[in-house]
Design a protein around this motif. Structure first.
Motif, PDB file in Angstrom:
ATOM      1  N   HIS A 178      -2.376   5.873   0.946  1.00 30.23           N
ATOM      2  CA  HIS A 178      -3.484   4.918   0.867  1.00 30.23           C
ATOM      3  C   HIS A 178      -4.361   5.085   2.102  1.00 30.23           C
ATOM      4  O   HIS A 178      -3.878   5.411   3.185  1.00 30.23           O
ATOM      5  N   ASP A 179      -5.640   4.879   1.962  1.00 34.32           N
ATOM      6  CA  ASP A 179      -6.572   5.053   3.080  1.00 34.32           C
ATOM      7  C   ASP A 179      -6.222   4.166   4.264  1.00 34.32           C
ATOM      8  O   ASP A 179      -6.402   4.571   5.418  1.00 34.32           O
ATOM      9  N   TYR A 180      -5.728   2.965   4.021  1.00 39.00           N
ATOM     10  CA  TYR A 180      -5.377   2.069   5.120  1.00 39.00           C
ATOM     11  C   TYR A 180      -4.088   2.490   5.825  1.00 39.00           C
ATOM     12  O   TYR A 180      -3.766   1.951   6.874  1.00 39.00           O
TER      13      TYR A 180
ATOM     14  N   GLY B 178      -4.103   7.833   4.875  1.00 37.86           N
ATOM     15  CA  GLY B 178      -4.577   8.734   3.833  1.00 37.86           C
ATOM     16  C   GLY B 178      -3.742   9.993   3.664  1.00 37.86           C
ATOM     17  O   GLY B 178      -4.105  10.873   2.897  1.00 37.86           O
TER      18      GLY B 178
ATOM     19  N   ARG C 135       0.865  -1.173   0.000  1.00 39.17           N
ATOM     20  CA  ARG C 135       0.000   0.000   0.000  1.00 39.17           C
ATOM     21  C   ARG C 135       0.904   1.226   0.000  1.00 39.17           C
ATOM     22  O   ARG C 135       1.674   1.432   0.935  1.00 39.17           O
TER      23      ARG C 135
END
Length: 137
Positions: free
Chosen positions: A116-118, A121, A112
């Motif tokens: 990435h949102d995980y 963000g 990621r």
């Protein structure tokens, strides 16, 4: 690696009764038409069609775990694609060669990138970031 290419594979080589229940079509086709060609360090079993058919013999693999094409080792890769007549010899690994790692895409351990949102963000500002134009007033 076995050199016996004309014998019918055993029930154990095909994964036992679990292999039959998991994929009956592949199990029966391999039992009926396949000749065991060998296995690799990951316990994948390699087969080829028995002699008697015209053209190239078909070659296939029964994976030991989840069917994942990246689990085929380099020793057997060329053999499966008819690039070599026999699988390459399994030699000692060089220090720069890494052991097999499964494809982690779509799992929690997958790559990621920053932003990435995980991963929260947030990412560092970049020179190619878009800035909206606003007229001076």
């Amino acid at each position: 690696m076995s050199t016996k290419a004309s014998s019918r594979p055993s029930l154990r080589q095909l994964g036992g009764w679990r292999g039959l229940v998991r994929n009956p079509g592949l199990f029966l086709h391999t039992w009926r038409a396949g000749a065991h060609a060998g296995s690799d360090g990951l316990n994948n079993q390699y087969y080829q069609s028995r002699a008697g058919k015209q053209g190239r013999q078909r070659r296939w693999v029964l994976y030991a775990g989840a069917p994942e094409a990246s689990a085929v080792g380099p020793e057997w890769y060329g053999w499966l694609r008819h690039e070599t007549a026999a699988p390459l010899a399994e030699t000692e690994r060089r220090p720069w060669q890494l052991p097999h790692q499964p494809n982690l895409t779509g799992t929690a351990a997958g790559y990621r990138p920053a932003g990435h949102d995980y991963r929260g963000g947030q990412r560092a500002a970049n020179s190619s970031d878009y800035e909206a134009w606003t007229p001076d007033t």
